[in-house]
Design a protein around this motif. Structure first.
Motif, PDB file in Angstrom:
ATOM      1  N   VAL A 140       0.849  -1.189   0.000  1.00 23.79           N
ATOM      2  CA  VAL A 140       0.000   0.000   0.000  1.00 23.79           C
ATOM      3  C   VAL A 140       0.883   1.236   0.000  1.00 23.79           C
ATOM      4  O   VAL A 140       1.870   1.300   0.733  1.00 23.79           O
ATOM      5  CB  VAL A 140      -0.913   0.010   1.259  1.00 23.79           C
ATOM      6  CG1 VAL A 140      -1.718   1.296   1.312  1.00 23.79           C
ATOM      7  CG2 VAL A 140      -1.842  -1.196   1.238  1.00 23.79           C
ATOM      8  N   LYS A 141       0.538   2.207  -0.833  1.00 22.03           N
ATOM      9  CA  LYS A 141       1.297   3.457  -0.881  1.00 22.03           C
ATOM     10  C   LYS A 141       0.721   4.449   0.126  1.00 22.03           C
ATOM     11  O   LYS A 141      -0.483   4.483   0.354  1.00 22.03           O
ATOM     12  CB  LYS A 141       1.212   4.066  -2.284  1.00 22.03           C
ATOM     13  CG  LYS A 141       1.804   3.202  -3.381  1.00 22.03           C
ATOM     14  CD  LYS A 141       1.619   3.876  -4.730  1.00 22.03           C
ATOM     15  CE  LYS A 141       2.139   2.998  -5.868  1.00 22.03           C
ATOM     16  NZ  LYS A 141       1.903   3.638  -7.184  1.00 22.03           N
ATOM     17  N   PRO A 142       1.582   5.274   0.729  1.00 19.95           N
ATOM     18  CA  PRO A 142       1.077   6.316   1.636  1.00 19.95           C
ATOM     19  C   PRO A 142       0.144   7.261   0.903  1.00 19.95           C
ATOM     20  O   PRO A 142       0.344   7.569  -0.276  1.00 19.95           O
ATOM     21  CB  PRO A 142       2.348   7.036   2.097  1.00 19.95           C
ATOM     22  CG  PRO A 142       3.442   6.044   1.897  1.00 19.95           C
ATOM     23  CD  PRO A 142       3.053   5.250   0.674  1.00 19.95           C
ATOM     24  N   GLN A 143      -0.891   7.727   1.578  1.00 23.21           N
ATOM     25  CA  GLN A 143      -1.850   8.642   0.981  1.00 23.21           C
ATOM     26  C   GLN A 143      -1.362  10.079   1.102  1.00 23.21           C
ATOM     27  O   GLN A 143      -0.633  10.413   2.036  1.00 23.21           O
ATOM     28  CB  GLN A 143      -3.197   8.510   1.708  1.00 23.21           C
ATOM     29  CG  GLN A 143      -3.814   7.127   1.635  1.00 23.21           C
ATOM     30  CD  GLN A 143      -4.646   6.933   0.377  1.00 23.21           C
ATOM     31  OE1 GLN A 143      -4.711   7.826  -0.455  1.00 23.21           O
ATOM     32  NE2 GLN A 143      -5.265   5.791   0.241  1.00 23.21           N
ATOM     33  N   PRO A 144      -1.735  10.936   0.165  1.00 21.41           N
ATOM     34  CA  PRO A 144      -1.379  12.355   0.287  1.00 21.41           C
ATOM     35  C   PRO A 144      -2.121  12.994   1.451  1.00 21.41           C
ATOM     36  O   PRO A 144      -3.201  12.538   1.849  1.00 21.41           O
ATOM     37  CB  PRO A 144      -1.834  12.942  -1.058  1.00 21.41           C
ATOM     38  CG  PRO A 144      -2.903  12.008  -1.542  1.00 21.41           C
ATOM     39  CD  PRO A 144      -2.494  10.644  -1.052  1.00 21.41           C
TER      40      PRO A 144
ATOM     41  N   LEU B 234      -3.862  -1.682   6.860  1.00 20.81           N
ATOM     42  CA  LEU B 234      -2.729  -1.522   5.967  1.00 20.81           C
ATOM     43  C   LEU B 234      -2.428  -0.051   5.714  1.00 20.81           C
ATOM     44  O   LEU B 234      -1.264   0.354   5.635  1.00 20.81           O
ATOM     45  CB  LEU B 234      -3.005  -2.238   4.632  1.00 20.81           C
ATOM     46  CG  LEU B 234      -2.960  -3.775   4.669  1.00 20.81           C
ATOM     47  CD1 LEU B 234      -3.514  -4.349   3.373  1.00 20.81           C
ATOM     48  CD2 LEU B 234      -1.538  -4.260   4.925  1.00 20.81           C
ATOM     49  N   GLN B 235      -3.471   0.754   5.580  1.00 25.85           N
ATOM     50  CA  GLN B 235      -3.261   2.173   5.361  1.00 25.85           C
ATOM     51  C   GLN B 235      -2.647   2.833   6.593  1.00 25.85           C
ATOM     52  O   GLN B 235      -1.764   3.691   6.486  1.00 25.85           O
ATOM     53  CB  GLN B 235      -4.580   2.848   4.987  1.00 25.85           C
ATOM     54  CG  GLN B 235      -4.431   4.201   4.349  1.00 25.85           C
ATOM     55  CD  GLN B 235      -3.477   4.221   3.188  1.00 25.85           C
ATOM     56  OE1 GLN B 235      -2.511   4.973   3.206  1.00 25.85           O
ATOM     57  NE2 GLN B 235      -3.734   3.419   2.166  1.00 25.85           N
ATOM     58  N   LEU B 236      -3.078   2.420   7.769  1.00 23.53           N
ATOM     59  CA  LEU B 236      -2.505   2.967   8.994  1.00 23.53           C
ATOM     60  C   LEU B 236      -1.090   2.448   9.221  1.00 23.53           C
ATOM     61  O   LEU B 236      -0.308   3.056   9.950  1.00 23.53           O
ATOM     62  CB  LEU B 236      -3.393   2.615  10.194  1.00 23.53           C
ATOM     63  CG  LEU B 236      -4.754   3.311  10.211  1.00 23.53           C
ATOM     64  CD1 LEU B 236      -5.592   2.824  11.373  1.00 23.53           C
ATOM     65  CD2 LEU B 236      -4.583   4.817  10.279  1.00 23.53           C
TER      66      LEU B 236
END
Length: 207
Positions: A10-14, A174-176
């Motif tokens: 997962v890529k980090p979010q802006p 996963l995002q966290l």
């Protein structure tokens, strides 16, 4: 967690909120700017506090003259100098206003921050500075589950919602994992969905 992360990268979010074409959605937007100090000792935190104190008159004058309706404050949290603000309108224009009014003060703070030397003076690195601020703005976890899926798909280059709503917990975890610090939701709005500029226009006051 390591297994999930390796199987589902997962890529980090802006950072920051998503811009909306609905003007009522673009009032009281949050910026949670977290800037890790180069010197993480008490001395480094004192230098950051001193940079704000020495420029307080310029800061207050500049914040009063920023062309965006906003509320802002500087805070030291742990090993970070932070700027938390609530503003109306577009993020990019907001940061451009800052550069125009208190860019030199921001430079005095940013030079104490990891990676800050690459974007100062801000007046000659405007676009780079805007991107830098955006990268240090906390990712805002969406208020709605479907919006979270939209964010993930946008980062991964997907064009349609394909995830099962029942998989949200894993996707959120996963995002966290890649965004350890986040802002929860878009915040509570204390006035109806109209900007101050729109209210003034309706009253015929002008800007």
């Amino acid at each position: 967690m390591p297994i999930w992360a390796s199987r589902t990268p997962v890529k980090p979010q802006p950072g920051g909120p998503h811009y909306s074409v609905q003007s009522g959605d673009n009032v009281q937007r949050m910026m949670n700017l977290i800037m890790p100090l180069k010197d993480k000792s008490a001395v480094g935190r004192a230098e950051a506090a001193l940079a704000i104190a020495q420029n307080k008159d310029e800061i207050y004058a500049g914040l009063d003259n920023v062309g965006t309706v906003h509320f802002a404050r500087f805070v030291i949290v742990g090993e970070n100098i932070c700027m938390f603000s609530v503003y109306d309108g577009d993020f990019t224009n907001y940061i451009r206003d800052f550069i125009a009014t208190i860019g030199c003060v921001f430079d005095a703070v940013v030079k104490l921050v990891e990676g800050g030397d690459a974007v100062i003076p801000s007046e000659t690195h405007v676009e780079k500075f805007i991107d830098w601020v955006h990268a240090h703005d906390l990712y805002q976890v969406s208020d709605q589950a479907t919006d979270l899926f939209r964010d993930i798909e946008a980062v991964n280059g997907e064009t349609a919602i394909t995830r099962d709503l029942r998989l949200l917990p894993r996707d959120l975890i996963l995002q966290l994992h890649v965004n350890p610090n986040v802002s929860l939701g878009s915040g509570y709005r204390a006035y109806p969905g109209y900007s101050v500029a729109e209210v003034r226009k309706q009253f015929g006051i002008g800007w």
